[in-house]
Design a protein around this motif. Structure first.
Motif, short mmCIF file in Angstrom:
data_model
loop_
_atom_site.label_atom_id
_atom_site.label_comp_id
_atom_site.label_asym_id
_atom_site.label_seq_id
_atom_site.Cartn_x
_atom_site.Cartn_y
_atom_site.Cartn_z
N GLU A 201 0.83 -1.20 0.00
CA GLU A 201 0.00 0.00 0.00
C GLU A 201 0.87 1.26 0.00
O GLU A 201 0.49 2.30 -0.54
N GLU B 132 -11.22 -5.65 -1.32
CA GLU B 132 -10.18 -5.93 -2.32
C GLU B 132 -10.54 -7.09 -3.23
O GLU B 132 -10.34 -7.02 -4.45
N GLU C 186 -2.45 -6.38 -5.18
CA GLU C 186 -3.76 -6.49 -4.52
C GLU C 186 -4.22 -7.94 -4.47
O GLU C 186 -4.73 -8.41 -3.46
N HIS D 180 -2.30 -9.63 -1.51
CA HIS D 180 -2.63 -9.36 -0.10
C HIS D 180 -4.14 -9.41 0.17
O HIS D 180 -4.55 -9.46 1.34
FE LIG Z 1 -4.81 -3.30 -1.11
#
Ligand SMILES: [Fe+2]
Ligand SMILES: [Fe+2]
Lengths: 328, 89, 501
Positions: C134, C197, C231, C234
């Motif tokens: 991030e 996400e 993305e 995680h």
């Molecule tokens: Fe993320």
């Protein structure tokens, strides 16, 4: 209503456009990124007083350490994500090159039984310690007053995962060669009950729950880290060299490169805090509060490093010199 | 004049809007205030029709010439503004 | 070469839980920051992250990825896309950067919360990589727009938006704060990584990336797809957390968190991505409608991942799916009509051809949303521009902070969903938003929407000028029609072509 002037495009973000020089990549991507600090009474776009809002108000906004412009803090190394990976990929290539070479030379087979026993007692339990540093750094990241501080804490969190990873890797290697020594099995017991670790564990457990963000930073970066880096990394590494364990000596040095980077930003943040003279006394209070625990931790651990008789003394002196050099 | 903020849900419009009415004025004047922010902006005028006012969820309209402060309308009540034929009550 | 395989030491690196003795377990993992609905920490020993990586692998791969993303940018720097791209596309970039860059940074703090307070070591290690990811996404999405600052003041909002009380920024903060920045570690695992996400970022980034390639913005396309690879790694923190909760008798509570996550995320995607896809993307480059995209991603894929975990579909599923048909059209009307209050220039997207496309993708569009646009178009064509600007505020939903709106015209179904709670009346956009509030009123109770603040006298003077000042948006940065109303020319030539459908 009078028409406001029409805003013109600027060469950079508005908040950086007052400076005389062109902003660096570091400044462009790192500054003024926390918005939950904007409204001191209501950190989030939610009820101003629900439980997590109260946590942030109490432990961040109402910290005794004050500064009118935390966003002016800069990482002296100006690390950005891109450069962090460049640096650490290079460092890891070096470390894994070492691991590869030493393994090819059957390094672990040549270690003396007494040293192997000491590794099981004083080295491999480090993964619990390093993980606590990882967790603690992540707390500072989420609670810091400025994104430039949080970023330093982010990379520091990752560095401690790095140390944990090296330790886990070596634990597995040692277990392969010295199956009977309990590598990979006994660390938790050592960490929980060995007198070498008890005082360290007391220090880090208590440090982890020092919730005020500034105290959390002080206890981690000015007390815990310099103490354990002196004892369980530097002094252990010296001891390793004296026991023919060149690999651990070199590994320790590699980790201390990260540690010295952490000290650099810590120094810069203390300097920022001391721009407000009222902060000095509070920082000293915290150092006085935590040093006895730190000294006990260093002493308990270092007494078992018989080849480095002055390990405790030197480690404590290094921490105290660090504080003195900060003006604390 | 005493300002009374209400929520306007105007027939044919796509959203609820904040409208400042006058509690000393009539329901009709409240309808005009609401129309100002919808009709001719996103709602086509309907010549020959009048705009009646009712509380959300009710079928009965307020009397057009009633004084707002004499009705049960309070600040930030959600009112529907509906085109109707003039003769219908 | 004698390097151990990761599998030989991975488990040791995640065997780092211990029971503290100098402080209590509850002090070390306080309920407020850890969460977990009373599932004790020993139960979390079963947590097993499906995606495994390690520090040396991470820094190597990420260094390579960054080299790729930055070199594409450097190579294309002179390709003048900014000068040649359709203004609608530039608007998408501005709304994207302003809406996302600092949200990514908030996600870093949320990952840090899982790193510190997560109950399982595997979660804490994965979240450490999540923190780094991030951090990367923030920095990329500031570095890339920064070069446009000198050409266009609206790009300043990549960093500025979150620091203002501009209404879309307030709504964005509400979603970010409620779904992750203001949540405990376990709620973050579920609401941020699983619901947000897995459910939505995937869609946003894959969709945007292909749209970007379609319009020829290869810099943005490669940036976005590079971010997406992080993305999708995680995002997998949440799945095993759900499994632990379900295995320990907390299915209903876990579901509730997922449902809140989906509902919150949906609102924001609806206002940012919906209009981007169906109005701002030039017609020639539209491959699918927002609705089709939602059906594929949310119904086709995300619904399956819920079912795979043994979760029931949310009670509101039909209502949410029904919104695919209209909600973003309503938001588009709001964004365009209130354009001086946003930091990008919205495209109207209602040329005769575009209306045909909308009617085809959303049968009945002309009879509903088209009715509002008919009036707007008449005003633009007649030069009655004052009638195309707002003179009051929309009523904002006390949950999403977005205008309360729905279908206009002949399908008029706009409605307030009020709730009386402890003496205050709250207004909501839908049953879903009202349900969100009722799940944990203490999180929302004393928050004030922009309209509440105006009525409470916090915005002075209480007029449009005062409101714009409060939003910190001024001429030179506030929005106007993306194409400077050139699209209306079609109606000047043939005022009746709008009824083509
Ligand atoms: Fe993320
Ligand atoms: Fe991200």
């Amino acid at each position: 209503m009078t028409m406001p002037e029409i805003l013109k495009p600027l060469k950079t973000w508005e908040h950086l456009s007052g400076a005389r020089r062109k902003p660096s990549e570091y400044e462009i991507v790192s500054t003024n990124l926390h918005y939950s600090t904007d409204d001191q009474n209501s950190p989030f776009e939610l009820d101003p007083n629900f439980d997590i809002a109260l946590w942030f108000k109490k432990y961040r906004n109402e910290s005794p350490i004050k500064h009118p412009d935390w966003n002016s803090f800069r990482d002296p190394d100006e690390i950005v994500y891109r450069t962090y990976n460049l640096i650490q990929d290079g460092q890891e290539a070096y470390v894994f090159g070492l691991l590869d070479q030493f393994s090819d030379r059957e390094h672990d087979k040549a270690l003396s039984p007494s040293w192997v026993a000491l590794l099981g007692r004083l080295y491999t339990p480090n993964r619990y310690l390093f993980h606590s540093l990882q967790m603690h750094s992540a707390y500072i990241c989420q609670m810091a007053q400025a994104s430039t501080i949080s970023n330093c804490a982010t990379y520091q969190t990752a560095d401690h995962l790095r140390w944990l990873t090296h330790t886990a890797y070596r634990t597995a290697e040692l277990a392969k060669v010295h199956g009977a020594a309990g590598f990979g099995l006994n660390e938790k017991n050592r960490w929980l009950s060995d007198p070498a670790w008890l005082d360290i564990r007391e220090l880090v457990e208590k440090a982890l729950v020092a919730w005020d963000w500034a105290e959390s930073f002080v206890v981690l970066n000015l007390i815990v880290k310099p103490s354990i880096e002196g004892a369980t990394i530097r002094s252990l590494g010296e001891s390793a060299r004296r026991n023919g364990d060149t690999l651990l000596g070199l590994l320790s040095d590699a980790q201390l490169v990260d540690a010295s980077r952490h000290q650099k930003w810590s120094r810069a943040l203390v300097k920022k805090m001391l721009e407000q003279d009222e902060n000095r006394e509070q920082l000293r209070v915290w150092i006085r509060k935590w040093m006895p625990l730190a000294k006990a931790a260093i002493n308990s651990y270092c007494q078992y490093l018989v080849e480095v008789p002055d390990a405790a003394e030197r480690s404590i002196a290094t921490v105290e010199e660090f504080h003195a050099s900060l003006g604390l | 004049m005493s300002q009374l903020p209400i929520i306007s849900n105007f027939q044919g419009d796509f959203l609820l809007q904040l409208v400042l009415g006058d509690s000393e004025g009539t329901i009709n004047s409240l309808a005009e205030a609401a129309a100002y922010h919808s009709v001719g902006r996103r709602v086509a005028p309907q010549p020959g029709k009048v705009i009646r006012v009712r509380r959300q969820g009710e079928t009965g309209f307020y009397k057009p010439d009633a004084k707002v402060s004499d009705t049960d309308i309070k600040a930030m009540d959600c009112l529907e503004f509906v085109f109707s034929d003039p003769d219908k009550k | 070469m004698t390097i151990l395989d990761r599998s030989e030491w991975y488990d040791i690196a995640r065997e780092t839980n211990w029971t503290p003795t100098f402080v209590t377990e509850e002090e070390l993992f306080p309920e407020v920051m850890t969460g977990g609905l009373g599932v004790t920490r020993d139960k979390w020993e079963k947590y097993d992250e499906p995606y495994k990586t390690s520090y040396p692998e991470y820094v190597k791969i990420q260094r390579e990825k960054d080299a790729g993303a930055y070199s594409v940018k450097a190579a294309l720097e002179r390709n003048k896309l900014f000068e040649t791209a359709d203004p609608g596309w530039i608007s998408i970039l501005k709304s994207h950067y302003g809406g996302l860059a600092l949200g990514e940074y908030a996600a870093m703090s949320a990952e840090a919360r899982m790193t510190r307070f997560g109950p399982a070591p595997g979660m804490r290690n994965m979240a450490t990589f999540g923190m780094l990811d991030e951090n990367r996404h923030t920095q990329l999405q500031l570095y890339f727009p920064h070069e446009h600052c000198s050409k266009d003041r609206q790009f300043d909002w990549a960093v500025k938006a979150y620091h203002t009380n501009e209404w879309a920024a307030i709504a964005t903060r509400r979603m970010v704060d409620d779904l992750f920045l203001g949540r405990d570690a376990i709620s973050i695992a579920i609401m941020l990584t699983f619901a947000f996400e897995t459910g939505f970022t995937n869609m946003q980034f894959l969709g945007l990336s292909s749209d970007a390639a379609e319009v020829g913005d290869y810099t943005f396309s490669s940036l976005i797809s590079s971010i997406q690879t992080d993305e999708s790694r995680h995002a997998q923190i949440g799945g095993p957390a759900l499994e632990v909760l379900i295995a320990n008798g907390k299915k209903a509570e876990a579901e509730r968190m997922v449902y809140q996550g989906i509902a919150g995320a949906w609102r924001l995607f609806c206002v940012l991505t919906g209009p981007s896809m169906d109005y701002n993307t030039p017609l020639a480059h539209r491959k699918h409608s927002f609705k089709e995209f939602m059906q594929e991603w949310i119904i086709g894929q995300f619904e399956r991942s819920l079912i795979d975990l043994g979760l029931d579909l949310p009670w509101y599923w039909d209502k949410l799916v029904a919104e695919f048909d209209y909600m973003h059209h309503a938001y588009q009307l709001g964004l365009w009509y209130w354009r001086p209050t946003i930091w990008w220039n919205p495209a109207a997207g209602v040329t005769p051809d575009e209306r045909d496309w909308l009617e085809e993708k959303y049968p009945g569009w002309n009879d509903t949303f088209g009715k509002c646009w008919d009036v707007i178009i008449e005003n633009v064509v007649a030069g009655r521009m004052d009638k195309t600007y707002p003179e009051t505020l929309p009523i904002l939903c006390n949950m999403s902070q977005l205008p309360i709106c729905a279908i206009p015209g002949n399908g008029w179904n706009v409605k307030d969903y009020p709730l009386e709670y402890q003496g205050r009346t709250y207004h909501f956009n839908s049953e879903i938003d009202r349900w969100m509030f009722q799940q944990s009123p203490e999180r929302y109770r004393d928050h004030m929407s922009l309209v509440d603040r105006l009525l409470a006298g916090q915005i002075q003077p209480p007029d449009i000028g005062g409101i714009l000042k409060y939003m910190n948006i001024a001429p030179g940065e506030c929005g106007d029609d993306a194409h400077k109303y050139a699209w209306a020319d079609a109606y000047r030539v043939n005022p009746f072509s709008k009824s083509a459908a």
